[in-house]
Design a protein around this motif. Structure first.
Motif, PDB file in Angstrom:
ATOM      1  N   ALA A  54       0.830  -1.202   0.000  1.00  0.00           N
ATOM      2  CA  ALA A  54       0.000   0.000   0.000  1.00  0.00           C
ATOM      3  C   ALA A  54       0.869   1.258   0.000  1.00  0.00           C
ATOM      4  CB  ALA A  54      -0.932  -0.001   1.207  1.00  0.00           C
ATOM      5  N   LEU A  55       1.929   1.257   0.806  1.00  0.00           N
ATOM      6  CA  LEU A  55       2.822   2.413   0.846  1.00  0.00           C
ATOM      7  C   LEU A  55       3.575   2.584  -0.465  1.00  0.00           C
ATOM      8  CD1 LEU A  55       4.220   1.998   4.456  1.00  0.00           C
ATOM      9  CD2 LEU A  55       2.712   3.824   3.637  1.00  0.00           C
ATOM     10  N   PHE A  56       3.933   1.478  -1.111  1.00  0.00           N
ATOM     11  CA  PHE A  56       4.598   1.523  -2.410  1.00  0.00           C
ATOM     12  C   PHE A  56       3.717   2.236  -3.427  1.00  0.00           C
ATOM     13  CE2 PHE A  56       5.114  -0.313  -6.636  1.00  0.00           C
ATOM     14  CZ  PHE A  56       6.464  -0.105  -6.865  1.00  0.00           C
ATOM     15  N   TYR A  57       2.456   1.813  -3.520  1.00  0.00           N
ATOM     16  CA  TYR A  57       1.554   2.419  -4.503  1.00  0.00           C
ATOM     17  C   TYR A  57       1.190   3.855  -4.141  1.00  0.00           C
ATOM     18  CZ  TYR A  57       1.074  -1.870  -7.119  1.00  0.00           C
ATOM     19  OH  TYR A  57       1.337  -2.960  -7.893  1.00  0.00           O
ATOM     20  N   LEU A  58       1.075   4.162  -2.857  1.00  0.00           N
ATOM     21  CA  LEU A  58       0.809   5.533  -2.435  1.00  0.00           C
ATOM     22  C   LEU A  58       1.976   6.441  -2.825  1.00  0.00           C
ATOM     23  CD1 LEU A  58      -0.871   7.653  -0.927  1.00  0.00           C
ATOM     24  CD2 LEU A  58       0.284   6.930   1.167  1.00  0.00           C
ATOM     25  N   GLY A  59       3.184   5.990  -2.571  1.00  0.00           N
ATOM     26  CA  GLY A  59       4.361   6.766  -2.943  1.00  0.00           C
ATOM     27  C   GLY A  59       4.443   6.989  -4.437  1.00  0.00           C
ATOM     28  N   ARG A  60       4.124   5.956  -5.204  1.00  0.00           N
ATOM     29  CA  ARG A  60       4.174   6.085  -6.657  1.00  0.00           C
ATOM     30  C   ARG A  60       3.098   7.047  -7.156  1.00  0.00           C
ATOM     31  NH1 ARG A  60       4.052   0.906 -10.535  1.00  0.00           N
ATOM     32  NH2 ARG A  60       1.845   0.983 -10.089  1.00  0.00           N
ATOM     33  N   ALA A  61       1.911   7.000  -6.548  1.00  0.00           N
ATOM     34  CA  ALA A  61       0.836   7.909  -6.945  1.00  0.00           C
ATOM     35  C   ALA A  61       1.205   9.363  -6.626  1.00  0.00           C
ATOM     36  CB  ALA A  61      -0.463   7.530  -6.246  1.00  0.00           C
ATOM     37  N   ILE A  62       1.789   9.584  -5.460  1.00  0.00           N
ATOM     38  CA  ILE A  62       2.206  10.940  -5.087  1.00  0.00           C
ATOM     39  C   ILE A  62       3.271  11.444  -6.055  1.00  0.00           C
ATOM     40  CG2 ILE A  62       3.430  12.287  -3.327  1.00  0.00           C
ATOM     41  CD1 ILE A  62       1.953  10.525  -1.240  1.00  0.00           C
ATOM     42  N   PHE A  63       4.237  10.578  -6.394  1.00  0.00           N
ATOM     43  CA  PHE A  63       5.280  10.968  -7.337  1.00  0.00           C
ATOM     44  C   PHE A  63       4.678  11.326  -8.692  1.00  0.00           C
ATOM     45  CE2 PHE A  63       8.142   9.797 -10.805  1.00  0.00           C
ATOM     46  CZ  PHE A  63       9.206  10.635 -10.534  1.00  0.00           C
ATOM     47  N   LYS A  64       3.779  10.508  -9.200  1.00  0.00           N
ATOM     48  CA  LYS A  64       3.168  10.780 -10.505  1.00  0.00           C
ATOM     49  C   LYS A  64       2.345  12.058 -10.470  1.00  0.00           C
ATOM     50  CE  LYS A  64       3.099   6.195 -12.481  1.00  0.00           C
ATOM     51  NZ  LYS A  64       2.286   5.157 -13.104  1.00  0.00           N
ATOM     52  N   PHE A  65       1.628  12.298  -9.378  1.00  0.00           N
ATOM     53  CA  PHE A  65       0.842  13.516  -9.251  1.00  0.00           C
ATOM     54  C   PHE A  65       1.745  14.750  -9.270  1.00  0.00           C
ATOM     55  CE2 PHE A  65      -1.015  16.904  -6.667  1.00  0.00           C
ATOM     56  CZ  PHE A  65      -2.192  17.121  -7.355  1.00  0.00           C
ATOM     57  N   ASN A  66       2.854  14.663  -8.543  1.00  0.00           N
ATOM     58  CA  ASN A  66       3.759  15.808  -8.439  1.00  0.00           C
ATOM     59  C   ASN A  66       4.559  16.062  -9.705  1.00  0.00           C
ATOM     60  OD1 ASN A  66       3.046  16.622  -5.855  1.00  0.00           O
ATOM     61  ND2 ASN A  66       4.445  15.175  -4.919  1.00  0.00           N
ATOM     62  N   THR A  67       4.628  15.101 -10.599  1.00  0.00           N
ATOM     63  CA  THR A  67       5.404  15.290 -11.827  1.00  0.00           C
ATOM     64  C   THR A  67       4.535  15.493 -13.067  1.00  0.00           C
ATOM     65  OG1 THR A  67       5.564  12.892 -12.122  1.00  0.00           O
ATOM     66  CG2 THR A  67       7.396  13.980 -10.977  1.00  0.00           C
ATOM     67  N   GLN A  68       3.242  15.689 -12.882  1.00  0.00           N
ATOM     68  CA  GLN A  68       2.365  15.944 -14.026  1.00  0.00           C
ATOM     69  C   GLN A  68       2.703  17.280 -14.666  1.00  0.00           C
ATOM     70  OE1 GLN A  68      -1.871  15.555 -13.408  1.00  0.00           O
ATOM     71  NE2 GLN A  68      -1.490  14.261 -11.639  1.00  0.00           N
ATOM     72  N   LYS A  69       2.597  17.329 -15.980  1.00  0.00           N
ATOM     73  CA  LYS A  69       2.821  18.587 -16.687  1.00  0.00           C
ATOM     74  C   LYS A  69       1.567  19.438 -16.585  1.00  0.00           C
ATOM     75  CE  LYS A  69       6.069  16.716 -19.961  1.00  0.00           C
ATOM     76  NZ  LYS A  69       6.372  16.421 -21.345  1.00  0.00           N
ATOM     77  N   GLY A  70       1.763  20.709 -16.346  1.00  0.00           N
ATOM     78  CA  GLY A  70       0.646  21.636 -16.307  1.00  0.00           C
ATOM     79  C   GLY A  70      -0.088  21.686 -14.984  1.00  0.00           C
ATOM     80  N   VAL A  71       0.416  21.005 -13.980  1.00  0.00           N
ATOM     81  CA  VAL A  71      -0.240  21.017 -12.664  1.00  0.00           C
ATOM     82  C   VAL A  71       0.631  21.838 -11.720  1.00  0.00           C
ATOM     83  CG1 VAL A  71      -0.988  19.627 -10.709  1.00  0.00           C
ATOM     84  CG2 VAL A  71      -1.287  18.765 -13.031  1.00  0.00           C
ATOM     85  N   ASP A  72       0.006  22.798 -11.076  1.00  0.00           N
ATOM     86  CA  ASP A  72       0.727  23.639 -10.116  1.00  0.00           C
ATOM     87  C   ASP A  72       0.431  23.122  -8.727  1.00  0.00           C
ATOM     88  OD1 ASP A  72       2.107  25.594  -8.821  1.00  0.00           O
ATOM     89  OD2 ASP A  72       0.646  27.183  -9.208  1.00  0.00           O
ATOM     90  N   ASN A  73       1.412  22.486  -8.089  1.00  0.00           N
ATOM     91  CA  ASN A  73       1.230  21.894  -6.764  1.00  0.00           C
ATOM     92  C   ASN A  73       1.774  22.758  -5.644  1.00  0.00           C
ATOM     93  OD1 ASN A  73       0.071  19.574  -7.836  1.00  0.00           O
ATOM     94  ND2 ASN A  73       2.057  18.651  -8.221  1.00  0.00           N
ATOM     95  N   VAL A  74       2.020  24.021  -5.918  1.00  0.00           N
ATOM     96  CA  VAL A  74       2.585  24.900  -4.918  1.00  0.00           C
ATOM     97  C   VAL A  74       1.469  25.388  -3.994  1.00  0.00           C
ATOM     98  CG1 VAL A  74       3.837  27.054  -4.523  1.00  0.00           C
ATOM     99  CG2 VAL A  74       4.374  25.632  -6.511  1.00  0.00           C
TER     100      VAL A  74
END
Length: 64
Positions: A42-62
Motif C-alpha cells: 500500500a505504501l509503495f503504490y501511495l508513494g508512486r501515486a504521489i510521485f506521478k501527481f507531483n510530476t504531471q505537466k501543467g499542474v501547479d502543486n505549490v
C-alpha cells in the motif's frame, strides 16, 4: 508504463521488520508478516501515486 502488481513487489525482510516494529512501538499492535507485506504494498503504490501527481505537466502543486 510500469505494470508492477502487488505480487511482484518483493520487499527485504528488514523493511517488513521495520513496519512491524513501528506498529508495535507506536500502537502496541502485533502485525503478522502478511499484514506487514500488505502495508508495504500500500505504501509503495501511495508513494508512486504521489510521485506521478507531483510530476504531471501543467499542474501547479505549490501551496500558498
Amino acid at each position: 508504463m510500469d505494470k508492477t502488481i502487488g505480487r511482484d513487489i518483493k520487499p527485504e525482510k528488514d523493511q517488513l521488520n521495520k513496519i512491524k516494529t513501528t506498529f508495535e512501538e507506536k500502537y502496541q499492535i502485533t502485525v503478522s508478516d502478511k499484514d506487514a507485506l500488505e502495508c508495504y504494498i500500500a505504501l509503495f503504490y501511495l508513494g508512486r501515486a504521489i510521485f506521478k501527481f507531483n510530476t504531471q505537466k501543467g499542474v501547479d502543486n505549490v501551496r500558498n
